[in-house]
Design a protein around this motif. Structure first.
Motif, PDB file in Angstrom:
ATOM      1  N   SER A  13      30.081 -35.764 -18.823  1.00 25.48           N
ATOM      2  CA  SER A  13      30.972 -34.437 -18.397  1.00 25.48           C
ATOM      3  C   SER A  13      30.361 -33.494 -19.417  1.00 25.48           C
ATOM      4  O   SER A  13      30.057 -32.152 -18.818  1.00 25.48           O
ATOM      5  CB  SER A  13      32.334 -34.642 -18.903  1.00 25.48           C
ATOM      6  N   ALA A  14      29.760 -33.616 -20.565  1.00 26.02           N
ATOM      7  CA  ALA A  14      29.265 -32.713 -21.227  1.00 26.02           C
ATOM      8  C   ALA A  14      27.740 -32.025 -20.601  1.00 26.02           C
ATOM      9  O   ALA A  14      27.616 -30.707 -20.650  1.00 26.02           O
ATOM     10  CB  ALA A  14      28.791 -33.115 -22.681  1.00 26.02           C
ATOM     11  N   LEU A  22      27.030 -32.453 -17.195  1.00 24.52           N
ATOM     12  CA  LEU A  22      27.393 -32.175 -15.921  1.00 24.52           C
ATOM     13  C   LEU A  22      28.257 -30.722 -15.924  1.00 24.52           C
ATOM     14  O   LEU A  22      28.309 -29.816 -14.789  1.00 24.52           O
ATOM     15  CB  LEU A  22      28.030 -33.052 -15.000  1.00 24.52           C
ATOM     16  N   LEU A  36      31.757 -30.691 -16.236  1.00 25.06           N
ATOM     17  CA  LEU A  36      32.629 -30.982 -15.696  1.00 25.06           C
ATOM     18  C   LEU A  36      33.715 -30.966 -16.686  1.00 25.06           C
ATOM     19  O   LEU A  36      33.524 -31.901 -17.599  1.00 25.06           O
ATOM     20  CB  LEU A  36      32.699 -31.900 -14.497  1.00 25.06           C
ATOM     21  N   HIS A  62      27.693 -25.689 -15.492  1.00 23.43           N
ATOM     22  CA  HIS A  62      26.982 -26.672 -15.447  1.00 23.43           C
ATOM     23  C   HIS A  62      25.305 -26.099 -15.830  1.00 23.43           C
ATOM     24  O   HIS A  62      24.691 -26.090 -16.685  1.00 23.43           O
ATOM     25  CB  HIS A  62      26.595 -27.363 -14.205  1.00 23.43           C
ATOM     26  N   ARG A  67      23.546 -24.779 -21.732  1.00 30.09           N
ATOM     27  CA  ARG A  67      23.093 -26.211 -21.071  1.00 30.09           C
ATOM     28  C   ARG A  67      21.588 -25.752 -20.540  1.00 30.09           C
ATOM     29  O   ARG A  67      20.866 -26.756 -20.718  1.00 30.09           O
ATOM     30  CB  ARG A  67      23.945 -26.755 -20.028  1.00 30.09           C
ATOM     31  N   PRO A  89      30.785 -28.941 -26.558  1.00 32.20           N
ATOM     32  CA  PRO A  89      31.455 -30.213 -25.746  1.00 32.20           C
ATOM     33  C   PRO A  89      31.472 -31.533 -26.565  1.00 32.20           C
ATOM     34  O   PRO A  89      30.537 -31.755 -27.365  1.00 32.20           O
ATOM     35  CB  PRO A  89      30.396 -30.314 -24.748  1.00 32.20           C
ATOM     36  N   VAL A  90      32.608 -32.161 -26.266  1.00 34.97           N
ATOM     37  CA  VAL A  90      32.660 -33.672 -26.685  1.00 34.97           C
ATOM     38  C   VAL A  90      31.317 -34.589 -25.797  1.00 34.97           C
ATOM     39  O   VAL A  90      31.079 -34.203 -24.785  1.00 34.97           O
ATOM     40  CB  VAL A  90      33.631 -34.431 -26.411  1.00 34.97           C
TER      41      VAL A  90
END
Lengths: 439, 319
Positions: free
Chosen positions: A197-198, A200, A202, B132, B176, B199-200
């Motif tokens: 998820s990180a 992508l 989402l 993304h 990202r 983010p985790v």
């Protein structure tokens, strides 16, 4: 009544070879040799595994309300093809199954179709809104004889409502069936929160959002001395909490779905919403923990969470797509692949987790999940563990097409399903006689 | 290269080819007549499901300077709001004969789905999908860094440079895209963010993570400092807020004159825009000579020209 049936040389529970005679809906003979009644249809079952008819505790039939995705009829047919003789229809229909009227309608329609016993699950709260208890007593005392109550799709989140529900269902020896999901921790969530998820981008559905509710509900069940059944366990942590609760003597039962036993969050890399499901597909480690927990009995049952969706609800952006996937017709093959062929379980264990235990939890064990023995109702599933097949969405009986297994080969499948002695599914490979066979 | 969806799909050679091509494109933009005939007869569709005037006009300028025909398609509706579905939009564009579709979408993965859904045959260029990826932003950032920080840019990567990316990494497609591309080009990346906005699941990302800007300035020899846009509502969303207040964010993560002064002499300051002056960046920092923020915008056109050229002219070469 349907024509007598002789099942010749089946492997009962996958361990002893015997023949079974079925007359007037009941098993009348079981043995190495049997006397075939006149006019009986003989099934050469050598190489086939005979199991008590499978019982799904978690099915979405979508009727009333979303007949474009599935109906009780198409869902019943999918169930019969998949080897099921009973399914429990979840309450998130439109209108919601939160009154005696709706559950009786669903139950009666199932009986009218006659391919599978449809046992409606009643909503815990009115309209699944989590605010007021529904009239569970009326549903329990209706013709549908509801024993399981669930707001499935939504968690019964308010701890006081959950407590009251757990207490209240004791009146009729019912159980609350919980979709364990902390709603606040999962607002807008799309997939398992982790490495994938990180990357992508989402929004994540963290494992703790399930585990914290499983723990809370186990403790509530202990406190009020009631039964709770946890749906679709998806994480190692949930498994450990259920194991702890059982060791403590709490009346908690749990289920795992075939998809959580086979697929992982890596599937989301395709951004194909066929893999979008709630709770989400998790990690390889979670999958391993779930498989081991089914094998050691921590997880009591396999349930499909068969969730048909119209194609426009899946043929879109991941974030816009509905959660859920089909499961009735592929469950036996997936279970064989991940649990039996892997050596974790025997077919006798499969009978336990896909028939006997779910029937017991659903309080329909006077009808289903019975032994393959003389005098018992002839609810029987014959599985051909060597009939490998490649799943094709277009070849499924379900009205919907949202299987995540398209193109995947499964090692076996149900080839005959008998409901009270009547064939509800006969695989074409058995050259079925025309008489007494469903169209 | 058939599509440009994610910086993760780019090899080092791919990335350097795009940057070198962008260098050539930028050189043509110094001329009196800036328009090149390269993509004459090609149709480029700017498909925007989310408002972004800056990105759209950058792509539009890039395509027009290559003489492509440009169609702007603003599809603000979504299948959530029961507008036209992504699939039907794609089929429409296919019917119109789009050679390339530049797509900006609120949903992560939408560009991937357009490229792989079997709905259209043209090249897909991701102009930002949800939280993304936004590959051309990372490429223009790399292009800008290479110009300022690498001696002879042509053919070079960003080896040995240290880049700090500061702010809301969790919701940032820019972060990202940059982490992947900068790593591919040989730079070291430091993410600077409060733990709530990391983010985790990024343990395996090729970068370090620190939790205050001062720690990053003390601990690393920073060559480029990239400030991310912070959405005010993320910090003031009641019980769902990621941070107590905008003021606290500015204190811990904002780039002001003092912090600017503590950066190495040669370090540049970047921002993908639009900026929240006074929140993540002070006016003093934004307008300082070390800020290359306006130049990033100009480089965006050159990088997008390069991407369109490589996607579309390459396609022709293969035929």
């Amino acid at each position: 009544m349907s024509r007598p049936i002789v099942i010749l040389n089946a492997s009962l529970y996958g361990d002893t070879t015997a023949s079974i005679v079925v007359e007037d809906g009941v098993i009348t003979q079981v043995g190495e040799t049997v006397d075939a009644p006149e006019g009986a249809w003989e099934i050469d079952a050598s190489g086939l595994v005979a199991l008590p008819g499978l019982v799904d505790l978690h099915t979405h039939l979508r009727e009333p309300g979303r007949e474009d995705a599935e109906t009780i009829e198409t869902g019943s047919r999918a169930a019969a093809v998949g080897g099921w003789t009973a399914v429990h229809a979840m309450a998130n229909t439109n209108p919601v199954s939160d009154t005696a009227g709706v559950v009786e309608q669903v139950y009666s329609r199932g009986q009218e179709i006659g391919l599978v016993d449809v046992f409606p699950v009643g909503a815990v709260t009115v309209g699944l809104k989590g605010e007021h208890l529904s009239e569970m007593g009326a549903m329990a005392n209706s013709r549908a004889r509801v024993r399981l109550f669930s707001d499935d799709g939504v968690c019964v989140y308010d701890p006081v409502i959950m407590r009251r529900a757990l207490e209240y269902v004791k009146t009729f020896d019912g159980a609350v069936v919980q979709h364990a999901q902390d709603l606040r921790l999962t607002e807008g969530s799309q997939m398992h929160e982790g490495e994938v998820s990180a990357e992508l981008g989402l929004a994540g559905w963290p494992a703790v959002a399930e585990e914290s509710i499983v723990a809370r509900d186990a403790l509530l069940a202990e406190h009020v001395g009631s039964r709770v059944h946890v749906q679709h366990l998806s994480t190692r942590g949930s498994v450990e909490i259920v194991r702890w609760a059982k060791d403590r003597g709490i009346a908690v039962t749990a289920e795992a779905t075939p998809h959580h036993l086979l697929l992982t969050h890596e599937s989301a890399r395709t951004y194909d919403p066929l893999f979008k499901v709630n709770p989400p597909l998790r990690t390889e480690d979670d999958v391993e923990a779930l498989r081991a927990a089914v094998a050691d009995g921590t997880i009591d049952i396999i349930a499909t969470d068969h969730a048909p969706h119209a194609s426009e609800d899946k043929d879109c952006e991941w974030a816009a797509a509905s959660f859920g996937m089909l499961g009735l017709e592929t469950a036996v093959g997936v279970v064989q692949k991940v649990l039996v062929d892997s050596g974790l379980m025997t077919w006798r264990d499969v009978a336990r987790v896909m028939s006997e235990n779910p029937a017991r939890i659903g309080k329909v064990d006077h009808l289903h999940g019975r032994p393959l023995a003389v005098g018992e109702p002839a609810n029987i599933t014959l599985v051909d563990p060597k009939a490998a097949w490649t799943v094709s969405a277009d070849a499924l009986s379900s009205r919907a097409r949202n299987t995540p297994y398209g193109g995947i080969e499964l090692p076996g499948r149900a080839v005959v399903t008998l409901l009270r002695g009547a064939p509800t599914h006969i695989d074409a490979s058995l050259n079925p006689p025309t008489e007494g066979v469903p169209a | 290269m058939r599509h440009l969806l994610s910086t993760q799909d780019l090899s080092r050679d791919d990335a350097i080819l795009i940057l070198d091509t962008a260098g050539q494109m930028a050189a043509t933009q110094e001329r009196e007549v800036r328009k090149l005939p390269t993509l004459r007869g090609k149709t480029v569709v700017n498909l925007f499901f989310e408002d972004s005037t800056r990105t759209r006009i950058s792509f539009e300028a890039a395509a027009k300077r290559l003489s492509a025909d440009v169609i702007n398609f603003s599809a603000k509706g979504s299948s959530v709001s029961k507008g036209e579905s992504l699939k039907d939009t794609a089929l429409t564009l296919q019917a119109m004969g789009a050679d390339a579709v530049v797509v900006r979408h609120w949903a992560s993965g939408a560009a991937y789905q357009l490229a792989h859904g079997g709905w259209l045959h043209g090249s897909v260029l991701n102009a930002g999908d949800g939280t993304h990826q936004h590959p051309t932003q990372a490429l223009l950032d790399a292009f800008t860094m290479r110009r300022h920080l690498v001696g002879s840019p042509e053919g070079a990567g960003l080896d040995g440079l240290t880049v700090a990316i500061v702010g809301d990494v969790l919701h940032s497609r820019v972060a990202r895209s940059n982490v992947q591309l900068l790593h591919t080009l040989g730079a070291k990346v430091v993410l600077v963010a409060p733990p709530t906005l990391v983010p985790v699941g990024i343990a395996r990302w090729p970068c370090d993570v620190v939790h205050t800007l001062d720690e990053a300035i003390e601990g690393y020899d920073i060559d480029a400092l990239m400030m991310l846009r912070v959405q005010r509502e993320r910090m003031t969303g009641g019980g769902s807020a990621f941070f107590p207040s905008p003021e606290e964010y500015t204190r811990l993560f904002g780039l002001d004159g003092d912090r600017l002064g503590r950066l190495p002499e040669h370090a540049i300051v970047m921002h993908p825009g639009p900026m929240n002056r006074g929140l993540e960046i002070s006016a003093e920092a934004a307008d300082s000579p070390r800020s290359v923020i306006v130049e990033q915008v100009g480089n965006g056109v050159a990088v997008r020209m390069a991407a369109l050229y490589l996607l579309l002219a390459g396609e022709e070469g293969a035929q």
